[in-house]
Every structure is written in C-alpha cells, then in structure tokens.
Write an enzyme that holds these catalytic residues in place. Sequence first.
Site, PDB file in Angstrom:
ATOM      1  N   HIS A  78       0.772  -1.298  -0.110  1.00 37.08           N
ATOM      2  CA  HIS A  78      -0.029   0.057   0.089  1.00 37.08           C
ATOM      3  C   HIS A  78       0.784   1.269  -0.085  1.00 37.08           C
ATOM      4  O   HIS A  78       2.046   1.406   0.762  1.00 37.08           O
ATOM      5  CB  HIS A  78      -1.153   0.324   1.217  1.00 37.08           C
ATOM      6  CG  HIS A  78      -0.366  -0.036   2.514  1.00 37.08           C
ATOM      7  ND1 HIS A  78      -0.026   0.946   3.350  1.00 37.08           N
ATOM      8  CD2 HIS A  78      -0.164  -1.160   3.532  1.00 37.08           C
ATOM      9  CE1 HIS A  78       0.450   0.712   4.446  1.00 37.08           C
ATOM     10  NE2 HIS A  78       0.475  -0.619   4.428  1.00 37.08           N
ATOM     11  N   ASP A  80      -0.156   4.357   1.226  1.00 35.95           N
ATOM     12  CA  ASP A  80      -0.324   5.242   2.375  1.00 35.95           C
ATOM     13  C   ASP A  80       0.190   4.777   3.558  1.00 35.95           C
ATOM     14  O   ASP A  80       0.584   3.746   3.727  1.00 35.95           O
ATOM     15  CB  ASP A  80      -2.038   5.409   2.460  1.00 35.95           C
ATOM     16  CG  ASP A  80      -2.609   3.874   2.963  1.00 35.95           C
ATOM     17  OD1 ASP A  80      -2.107   3.069   2.447  1.00 35.95           O
ATOM     18  OD2 ASP A  80      -3.200   4.022   4.003  1.00 35.95           O
ATOM     19  N   ASP A 109       6.346   1.211   6.468  1.00 38.15           N
ATOM     20  CA  ASP A 109       5.011   0.492   6.431  1.00 38.15           C
ATOM     21  C   ASP A 109       4.207   1.239   5.578  1.00 38.15           C
ATOM     22  O   ASP A 109       3.592   2.384   5.945  1.00 38.15           O
ATOM     23  CB  ASP A 109       4.486   0.567   7.686  1.00 38.15           C
ATOM     24  CG  ASP A 109       2.846  -0.013   7.851  1.00 38.15           C
ATOM     25  OD1 ASP A 109       2.527  -0.634   6.695  1.00 38.15           O
ATOM     26  OD2 ASP A 109       2.050   0.037   8.809  1.00 38.15           O
ATOM     27  N   GLU A 142      -5.051   1.685   3.101  1.00 36.86           N
ATOM     28  CA  GLU A 142      -4.727   0.664   3.650  1.00 36.86           C
ATOM     29  C   GLU A 142      -5.060   0.849   5.126  1.00 36.86           C
ATOM     30  O   GLU A 142      -5.384  -0.086   5.948  1.00 36.86           O
ATOM     31  CB  GLU A 142      -3.318  -0.113   3.356  1.00 36.86           C
ATOM     32  CG  GLU A 142      -3.444  -1.649   4.116  1.00 36.86           C
ATOM     33  CD  GLU A 142      -2.902  -1.635   5.438  1.00 36.86           C
ATOM     34  OE1 GLU A 142      -2.782  -2.882   6.035  1.00 36.86           O
ATOM     35  OE2 GLU A 142      -2.504  -0.777   5.887  1.00 36.86           O
ATOM     36  N   GLU A 143      -4.464   2.010   5.735  1.00 32.00           N
ATOM     37  CA  GLU A 143      -4.172   2.396   6.995  1.00 32.00           C
ATOM     38  C   GLU A 143      -5.697   2.899   7.614  1.00 32.00           C
ATOM     39  O   GLU A 143      -5.619   3.304   8.845  1.00 32.00           O
ATOM     40  CB  GLU A 143      -3.168   3.618   6.996  1.00 32.00           C
ATOM     41  CG  GLU A 143      -1.740   2.872   6.789  1.00 32.00           C
ATOM     42  CD  GLU A 143      -1.220   1.831   7.659  1.00 32.00           C
ATOM     43  OE1 GLU A 143      -1.829   1.214   8.588  1.00 32.00           O
ATOM     44  OE2 GLU A 143      -0.059   1.400   7.610  1.00 32.00           O
ATOM     45  N   ASP A 166       3.512  -7.081   3.677  1.00 27.73           N
ATOM     46  CA  ASP A 166       2.986  -5.896   4.787  1.00 27.73           C
ATOM     47  C   ASP A 166       2.993  -6.422   6.094  1.00 27.73           C
ATOM     48  O   ASP A 166       1.744  -6.391   6.984  1.00 27.73           O
ATOM     49  CB  ASP A 166       1.863  -5.461   4.054  1.00 27.73           C
ATOM     50  CG  ASP A 166       1.236  -4.034   5.023  1.00 27.73           C
ATOM     51  OD1 ASP A 166       2.185  -3.645   5.792  1.00 27.73           O
ATOM     52  OD2 ASP A 166      -0.049  -3.839   5.250  1.00 27.73           O
ATOM     53  N   HIS A 346       3.965   2.708  13.071  1.00 26.90           N
ATOM     54  CA  HIS A 346       2.679   3.531  13.625  1.00 26.90           C
ATOM     55  C   HIS A 346       3.267   4.452  14.708  1.00 26.90           C
ATOM     56  O   HIS A 346       2.397   4.887  15.364  1.00 26.90           O
ATOM     57  CB  HIS A 346       1.679   2.574  13.855  1.00 26.90           C
ATOM     58  CG  HIS A 346       0.864   2.021  12.820  1.00 26.90           C
ATOM     59  ND1 HIS A 346      -0.546   1.423  12.840  1.00 26.90           N
ATOM     60  CD2 HIS A 346       1.230   1.943  11.428  1.00 26.90           C
ATOM     61  CE1 HIS A 346      -0.504   0.793  11.823  1.00 26.90           C
ATOM     62  NE2 HIS A 346       0.309   1.184  10.810  1.00 26.90           N
TER      63      HIS A 346
END
Length: 373
Positions: A78, A80, A109, A142-143, A166, A346
């Site tokens: 992904h 994003d 990520d 995705e997030e 991922d 994150h």
Amino acid sequence: MNKERLLNTFLELVKIDSETGHEQVIQPILKEKFESLGLEVKEDQASETEGLGSNNLVCTLRSNLSDKDVPKLYFTSHMDTVVPGIKVQPNVADDGYVYSDGTTVLGADDKAGLAAIIEAITTINEQNLSHGQIQFVITVGEESGLLGAQALDTSLLDADFGYAIDASVDVGTTVVGAPTQMKINTTIKGKTAHASTPKEGISAINIAAKAISKMKLGQIDDLTTANIGKFHGGSATNIVADEVVIEAEARSHNDQSIEQQAQHMKDTFEQTASELGGQAQVEIEKSYPGFKISDDAEVTKFAKASAISLGLKGDTVISGGGSDGSIINTYGIPSVILGVGYENIHTTSERIAVKDLNLLTNQVLKIIELVAE
C-alpha cells in the site's frame, strides 16, 4: 539486485507525503515508475469512495515463458502511511537501520514493500529473468481500515495466488492467518445543564465512563482483543456534557468470540445509559474478515521455500492485525502476508534495517523464480 539503488528508491518514496486519504501526490509518481518499467498499468475508481485520496493501481508484467504454463502471481503493497507522515526526513544510521528524524513515522510500512517490488521488477528487466505473469496491486487507504482494497475493481485482478508484502515480523516469516475486526461506534446522549446545577442534567461523559469501567477490554481470550480507541465530546467545563462519541474495536480469530465481544460492548453501553437516564446508540460494523491459509497450500509452500533457500527459517505465524491480503482472500485469490522486518510501526520510532530491505527484495525475486520453475 542493486542494493544502493534499492536503498535510494526507499529513501525517495518515504520522503513523498502520502498520509492515508491523501495519496494523490504519490500515486501518479508510482504509476509513472511502473509504466517506465514496461508494465501495463490500470487504475480503478477507488477515489470515488469517501476517505480515499486516489485510485488503486493494478500493474501487470506479462509472462516471458511462452513455452509453459505457470501460475499467475500477484504482490500487493500500500502507498499510504499513518500520521504523522508529512515531510519525512529519513536517516541511515551507523547501526544499519533507517529512521525518521523522530517527528514523523518513517513510512517503511509499507514503502519498504513498494521499494522491494520496484527493485525486483528492475532486476528482472535488467537480467532478463524468467517469470510468469505477475500483477502488482498498489493500494490506497490500507491504513484507514483496508478501504482501498475493499474498493478495488476485482475485474482487473488476474492471479492464482499471491502475497501482501506488509507484516511487521521478520523477513522470511509468513503470516498465514489474521483476525476479523469489528468497529463498535457509540454515541451516548445525556441532558445538558449548567455545571453548578448538575442534578438538572445527565452527564454523557459519566455514562460512558461507567460503561467502559464495566467492560471486558484488552486481551479477552487467546484469540480475541478489544480496545477503546477514541473518546470525544463535551464543550466546556461549566456545562454538563449531553453527548459523547466513543470509537472502539474488537478483533478475533474466532467468529463466535468476536460476535460475543461486540454484543457485550453494545449491551454494556445500552444498559448503563438506560440505568442512568440517558441513551446509547451503538453501531457495529465488520471492518474486514479474518482468514486462515494452510501451511500445505501452494501459496504458503512457495513463501516458505523462498525463505529457506535464502538461509531464513521459513516460519509461519498467525497475526493480530489485518492487511490488504485479508480482503483479497475474500476475492477468491489465496493470499498470505510476507514479513518485512520493519519495527515500531505507527510510531515516530519506526525503523527498518537496510539488510532486511535487501533480504525482502531477494525473497520476492526468489518466489518469482520458484514459481517460474
């Protein structure tokens, strides 16, 4: 593969702003990269979905094995990132890791996955490596709950099985199962009053607090977790709050357990509100489904074999989080998740080892090689 080029591609990508919902800057850059590598690139209409900043890309590398029929592969990553992800300043440290400057996430990520894909394709072209048909599905959103994958135009997909690049586990480890996630969004309504006459009002904050204090949260059982993520409402310290909104989730590898947990949270909010003279409006929504792929499945066997051939353990694990592979499994395309090796995702302490970028790219190339054989 070219290690220096791979690292430079990764550093270039993480510097491009692409917080989830705002993918409109990076998407055309990625589209141009894939087209310049000779792939057929198609966009869907994902940007018409609220909360998505651009369309998904489905990039197809046609087979160069006209003399034999081999399985059709796909890989997905992904584009994003989570927040804070604006103006990322990556730093390659002396310890062999890449970090941000500590004010943002790094964005490994999932830009590590993107970099590995781009380097793998470049290597295939340069060395004229044998390969079957491969699709690279580059998603948005995705997030934000796998929204991009859920909006994906499935008519563009043409694969027998594939891999989401991922997972926050070691490179060479394959995630073969992930939980179902449910969102539990609740609005508590009370009655406003001046804070000096609290008996005339009904505090929505008080109702919510008491309900949450009664709730089973955290690790519910071996397969199930629940969490209160957001709590917001009220307007001033001198006003009894008449409304608050609570955003929560539950996730589990067991369908019965997650249904029971979500119902428990709903019942607790409603009963507590009723007892204290207020109301609770609770909405339960399945964000994404869980999946479980056998270790004996073809998709898993190639992942394990590729890892072992690179001197890695080739372990399989069950994950606590979802990925776009969770959604693509529902489209009838068996999917597992490849470990990327990034750490502390994150958070502003996110990092990835340069050696893991290299290993990941080699694993992608090895999977393509093994399938072609």
